[in-house]
Design a protein around this motif. Structure first.
Motif, PDB file in Angstrom:
ATOM      1  N   ALA A  39       0.815  -1.041  -0.121  1.00  0.00           N
ATOM      2  CA  ALA A  39       0.122   0.153   0.045  1.00  0.00           C
ATOM      3  C   ALA A  39       0.869   1.126  -0.012  1.00  0.00           C
ATOM      4  O   ALA A  39       0.658   2.106  -0.730  1.00  0.00           O
ATOM      5  CB  ALA A  39      -0.867   0.073   1.026  1.00  0.00           C
ATOM      6  N   ASN A  42       2.417   1.932  -3.363  1.00  0.00           N
ATOM      7  CA  ASN A  42       1.393   2.386  -4.436  1.00  0.00           C
ATOM      8  C   ASN A  42       0.777   3.841  -3.879  1.00  0.00           C
ATOM      9  O   ASN A  42      -0.301   4.170  -4.516  1.00  0.00           O
ATOM     10  CB  ASN A  42       0.329   1.245  -4.580  1.00  0.00           C
ATOM     11  CG  ASN A  42       0.793   0.200  -5.340  1.00  0.00           C
ATOM     12  OD1 ASN A  42       0.807   0.416  -6.539  1.00  0.00           O
ATOM     13  ND2 ASN A  42       0.861  -0.789  -4.623  1.00  0.00           N
ATOM     14  N   SER A  44      -0.933   4.378  -1.292  1.00  0.00           N
ATOM     15  CA  SER A  44      -2.223   4.292  -0.915  1.00  0.00           C
ATOM     16  C   SER A  44      -2.571   3.821   0.524  1.00  0.00           C
ATOM     17  O   SER A  44      -1.361   3.669   1.047  1.00  0.00           O
ATOM     18  CB  SER A  44      -2.818   3.251  -1.780  1.00  0.00           C
ATOM     19  OG  SER A  44      -4.227   3.058  -1.688  1.00  0.00           O
ATOM     20  N   THR A  45      -3.451   3.626   0.946  1.00  0.00           N
ATOM     21  CA  THR A  45      -3.745   3.267   2.214  1.00  0.00           C
ATOM     22  C   THR A  45      -4.058   1.787   2.157  1.00  0.00           C
ATOM     23  O   THR A  45      -4.559   1.174   1.267  1.00  0.00           O
ATOM     24  CB  THR A  45      -5.094   3.998   3.040  1.00  0.00           C
ATOM     25  OG1 THR A  45      -6.107   3.538   2.384  1.00  0.00           O
ATOM     26  CG2 THR A  45      -4.877   5.518   3.231  1.00  0.00           C
ATOM     27  N   PRO A  46      -3.743   1.094   3.451  1.00  0.00           N
ATOM     28  CA  PRO A  46      -4.099  -0.207   3.283  1.00  0.00           C
ATOM     29  C   PRO A  46      -5.591  -0.646   2.768  1.00  0.00           C
ATOM     30  O   PRO A  46      -5.627  -1.626   1.989  1.00  0.00           O
ATOM     31  CB  PRO A  46      -3.676  -0.730   4.755  1.00  0.00           C
ATOM     32  CG  PRO A  46      -2.768   0.198   5.219  1.00  0.00           C
ATOM     33  CD  PRO A  46      -3.175   1.494   4.727  1.00  0.00           C
ATOM     34  N   GLN A  48      -7.720   1.126   0.908  1.00  0.00           N
ATOM     35  CA  GLN A  48      -7.770   1.538  -0.453  1.00  0.00           C
ATOM     36  C   GLN A  48      -7.204   0.344  -1.304  1.00  0.00           C
ATOM     37  O   GLN A  48      -7.524   0.276  -2.404  1.00  0.00           O
ATOM     38  CB  GLN A  48      -7.357   3.027  -0.880  1.00  0.00           C
ATOM     39  CG  GLN A  48      -8.191   3.865   0.127  1.00  0.00           C
ATOM     40  CD  GLN A  48      -7.285   5.527  -0.090  1.00  0.00           C
ATOM     41  OE1 GLN A  48      -6.173   5.367  -0.305  1.00  0.00           O
ATOM     42  NE2 GLN A  48      -8.013   6.519  -0.009  1.00  0.00           N
ATOM     43  N   HIS A  49      -5.734   0.025  -0.812  1.00  0.00           N
ATOM     44  CA  HIS A  49      -5.178  -1.133  -1.737  1.00  0.00           C
ATOM     45  C   HIS A  49      -6.004  -2.247  -1.757  1.00  0.00           C
ATOM     46  O   HIS A  49      -5.909  -2.826  -2.645  1.00  0.00           O
ATOM     47  CB  HIS A  49      -3.718  -1.279  -0.907  1.00  0.00           C
ATOM     48  CG  HIS A  49      -2.930  -2.200  -1.388  1.00  0.00           C
ATOM     49  ND1 HIS A  49      -2.375  -1.895  -2.685  1.00  0.00           N
ATOM     50  CD2 HIS A  49      -2.425  -3.418  -1.466  1.00  0.00           C
ATOM     51  CE1 HIS A  49      -1.644  -3.052  -3.273  1.00  0.00           C
ATOM     52  NE2 HIS A  49      -1.602  -3.806  -2.364  1.00  0.00           N
TER      53      HIS A  49
END
Length: 299
Positions: A39, A42, A44-46, A48-49
């Motif tokens: 995450a 990328n 991103s947050t966990p 969202q990932h």
């Protein structure tokens, strides 16, 4: 969104995501921290990932109850906070009631103090997961589970997720002398974690989580009680800040946040008891109890 770790069809550890509709999607990771790192990579947050990954992930047809669940994270260290609920303070005072004079005890003082009580609880070698066995100390005659909300932390003290913990305790050893706390808290299989990690972003209010403990003996319910994290004296981020202060904290460290459920003072666990700790939205952590054998008997 919950994350589980289980044995896949090749008998290898693998992560999966469990939605609020109980749909289970395989994730391409063996470890929770792999997911967190992916995450971050990328940007991103966990949560969202995971939502992105499961768009193309296979749906696991088996229900959660039929999967062989493992401890959701092999935390290098597990820490715990004490006297964070009024009920815990009262229980500690009762344990040591024959050993102190009239007036406020050190448990009363720490309950109201700026600095919380935080102690080392377990390592991954001492920690078991859902369905595993917790042990009783061979030199204790008064032992109980301590049902607790666990927070999964990064190395800065940020909260990645929430899980369930059983902080097994020997009340007679701790009551005899507070300096015996490590022996009252730490032994083989004295800590259970699981069955899932609820990602922090998917928890609307961590101060409104119901904690239920049930203990069965010969399949009969012998104890049941419930509490709510709204009764927590301290904030979760406050406990995390004190843990990381001047300390080395590893990614994936678990901090158990204290208990508000204490069985009656005449109750002690027995071999073959089953302990079920439930936090709706996270799951039920179920463990059976075995008697620890003295070290000399293990040779």
């Amino acid at each position: 969104m919950r994350i589980i770790r289980y044995f896949n069809g090749n008998e290898l550890p693998q992560l999966a995501a469990v939605t609020d509709e109980d749909k289970i999607y395989a994730l391409p990771y063996e470890d929770f921290l792999e997911l967190v790192k992916a995450a971050e990579f990328n940007e991103s947050t966990p949560l969202q990932h995971v939502q992105d990954v499961i768009q193309g992930a296979p749906l696991i047809p088996s229900p959660l109850s039929q999967l062989e669940l493992l401890v959701p994270i092999e935390a290098q260290e597990v820490w715990a906070a004490g006297v964070t609920y009024e009920r815990s303070r009262d229980g500690r005072n009762y344990e040591s009631s024959t050993n102190h004079a009239e007036g406020p005890t050190f448990y009363d003082k720490v309950y109201d103090a700026k600095r919380p009580e935080i102690f080392f609880k377990s390592t991954k070698e001492r920690t078991v997961g859902p369905g595993d066995t917790v042990f009783l100390r061979s030199d204790s005659t008064w032992q109980i589970p301590e049902p607790e909300l666990g927070i999964v932390l990064d190395d800065t003290g940020g909260i990645l997720g929430y899980t369930i913990g059983n902080d097994m305790s020997s009340r007679d050893i701790e009551g005899e002398n507070p300096l015996y706390l490590p022996q009252a808290k730490i032994w083989r299989h004295s800590c259970a974690i699981g069955p899932t990690i609820r990602l922090a972003e998917s928890v609307e209010n961590p101060y409104d989580l119901r904690i239920i403990c049930r203990i069965y003996r010969h399949d009969a319910l012998v104890f049941e009680d419930a509490a709510n994290t709204s009764q927590l004296k301290r904030k979760l981020d406050e406990l995390a800040r004190f843990l990381v202060r001047d300390n080395v904290v590893f990614n994936g460290t678990i901090l158990l946040t204290g208990t508000c459920i204490v069985p009656p003072n005449d109750f002690t666990l027995r071999e073959e008891d089953r302990i079920d700790i439930e936090i709706p939205g996270i799951g039920i952590l179920s463990n059976t109890v075995k008697q620890q054998q003295p070290k000399s008997a293990l040779r």
